[in-house]
Design an enzyme around this catalytic site. Structure first.
Site: not given
Ligand code: NAD
Length: 502
Positions: A186, A261, A295, A396
């Site tokens: 997804k 991650e 991230c 963050e």
């Molecule tokens: P997010 O957690 O809001 O969303 C990430 C994904 O999760 C999206 O596809 C979203 O639709 C999905 N999602 C949201 N709620 C969900 C639920 N209840 N169940 C299952 N899936 C759900 O994060 P974001 O704001 O879109 O992305 C930014 C974040 O991602 C930052 O915190 C960043 O640090 C992190 N990130 C981490 C890495 C890593 O490798 N450690 C890499 C890139 C980004």
């Protein structure tokens, strides 16, 4: 709308905007769609199908049917398909780069030289890995042969965020597929387009139907259902720490394997013996690349007080000189953030910082240029915090926002570096070898960069500790994450034990 946006972005192939299930592009069962927007001006690019629970069920069922044949296929044959995919990504490089820039706001110069080549490189690495990942023979008691099989776990659910959607197709899917799993992925609801394009290329590369299924959809609906699904054996998630916790809870029903991650608040420490030219340039890359939406961004700039003024003068000069503009202009160095909502969140941290006595040194606002007024732009921002405990030094921000802290000695630098709940990436700039190794050992993080920052490679383990999650992507570690070990005992010459019933 789709054709217009594609033409304006200079794309030569159509934009895919439907779900990809069982080898076909299809509408959502209930016909739901959501517009994906161009962050440069917030105009719609395409109405993208949004998967509901029924669509996720169909995708999981297709992946289950495909699992047997795919997992039994010779590993080298699976690998060959991934290698072909890497070639196709390169053959479609310009379209993929433009589509990624259009949907996410990444400057085209980055999409061309980083996102696309890294995606191809990662698929190629794991294509080559498929038939090189092997089990072990274990020296046990006489008369027995004991060996291990590394078996795929089954149907893998993968949920990714919007900051590097194209690259994440390869980080997530390449090791899973190389190991013989099938996938339901997804993408983030706001950036699904390059993921769907990769699905098209996967079909062209010869990936059998159902091995990969792409279900754009809302996190709370499609993502949550995937994380809860009884027929999904593992869930691999990249995103925020808050959502990561929800994934863990949702996975409990069938005790899924979970890989997380999550976020980061990388400490980027500059000592007074550092090569300042390298440190200034590397630190600007660490926080401003991809508008800071990484991230592993070096979002805490931790400076020795003796060099802080000189460093900041040079660093701020770079920040002010960055060309902010339309990501599709090849001269642009920094594009918009990926959504308006996220832009507002990033800007809100300027007030958060000020409220705790922080000081804006540069930026902290949208650009003045009227041509960018409708977009999600934020100027490169450098802000001093009073303490490493302040919110802008702990939370963050995920934007082009460097929080500056200073220190007097090594112990204080280490206390600052380790003074957050996150533990993803961290780096230091120094000419002292003992100090470099001491910090590499003592910094609480999954990755450490010495006299560099934010390096990644398909062979090098990537992941965090603490609130940054668990599990590792890339390299042999990723193959371990996507397999489970079976121990096989063979009686080759052992006497039947005396208590064995006759
Ligand atoms: P997010 O957690 O809001 O969303 C990430 C994904 O999760 C999206 O596809 C979203 O639709 C999905 N999602 C949201 N709620 C969900 C639920 N209840 N169940 C299952 N899936 C759900 O994060 P974001 O704001 O879109 O992305 C930014 C974040 O991602 C930052 O915190 C960043 O640090 C992190 N990130 C981490 C890495 C890593 O490798 N450690 C890499 C890139 C980004």
């Amino acid at each position: 709308m789709v054709a217009d946006a594609a033409q304006r972005a200079g794309l030569t192939t159509p934009i895919r905007h439907q779900l990809f299930i069982d080898g076909r592009f299809v509408d959502a069962a209930d016909g739901a769609t959501l517009a994906t927007l161009n962050p440069h001006d917030n105009t719609p690019i395409a109405e993208v199908s949004m998967a509901g629970r029924e669509d996720v069920d169909r995708a999981v069922a297709a992946a289950q049917r495909a699992f047997g044949p795919w997992s039994r296929m010779a590993a080298a044959d699976r690998g060959r398909i991934l290698l072909k995919l890497a070639d196709l990504i390169e053959a479609n490089a310009e379209d993929l780069a433009r589509l990624e820039s259009l949907d996410t706001g990444h400057p085209l110069r980055d999409s061309r030289v980083l996102d696309v080549p890294r995606t191809a490189a990662c698929f190629r690495y794991f294509g080559g890995m498929a038939d090189k990942f092997q089990g072990e023979t274990i020296p046990v008691e006489a008369g027995f042969l004991n060996y291990t099989l590394r078996e795929p776990v089954g149907v893998v659910g993968q949920v990714v965020p919007w900051n590097f959607p194209l690259m994440f197709t390869s980080w997530k899917m390449a090791p899973a597929l190389a190991a013989g799993n099938t996938v339901v992925l997804k993408p983030a609801e706001i950036t699904p387009l390059t993921t769907l394009k990769v699905a098209e290329l996967m079909a062209e590369a010869g990936l059998p139907d159902g091995v990969v299924n792409i279900v754009p959809g809302l996190g709370a609906v499609a993502g949550q259902h995937l994380a809860e699904h009884a027929d999904v054996a593992k869930i691999a998630f990249t995103g925020s720490t808050a959502t990561g916790r929800r994934i863990v809870q949702a996975s409990a029903g069938n005790l899924k394997k979970v890989q997380l991650e999550l976020g980061g608040k990388g400490a980027n420490i500059v000592f007074d013996d550092a090569n300042l030219d390298a440190a200034v340039n590397g630190s600007a890359w660490a926080i401003f690349h991809n508008q800071g939406q990484a991230c592993i961004a070096g979002s805490r700039l931790v400076l020795h007080e003796r060099i802080a003024d000189e460093f900041l003068a040079r660093f701020v000069a770079i920040a002010k000189s960055i060309r902010v503009g339309n990501p599709l202009d090849p001269n642009t160095e920094m594009g918009p953030l990926t959504s308006r909502q996220h832009r507002d969140r990033v800007l809100s941290y300027v007030e958060v910082g000020r409220g705790q006595g922080g000081e804006v040194i540069t930026g902290g606002e949208p650009p003045g240029d009227a041509a960018l007024a409708e977009g999600c732009y934020v100027m490169p921002t450098v802000m001093k915090a009073r303490s490493y405990r302040d919110r802008i030094a702990q939370e963050e921000v995920f934007g082009p926002f460097a929080t500056v802290l200073t220190f007097k000695d090594d112990d204080e630098a280490l206390a600052i570096a380790n003074g957050t709940d996150y533990g993803l990436g961290a780096g230091l700039w120094t000419s002292s070898l003992p100090r470099a190794h001491r910090f590499a050992r003592e910094m609480r993080s999954g990755m450490v960069w010495i006299n560099s920052y934010k390096r990644v490679n398909p062979g090098s383990p990537f992941g965090g500790v603490g609130q940054s999650g668990y599990g590792r992507e890339m390299g042999f570690d990723a193959m371990r994450e996507y397999t489970q070990v079976k121990s096989v005992w063979v009686n080759v010459d052992a006497k039947v034990p005396p208590w064995y019933p006759r």
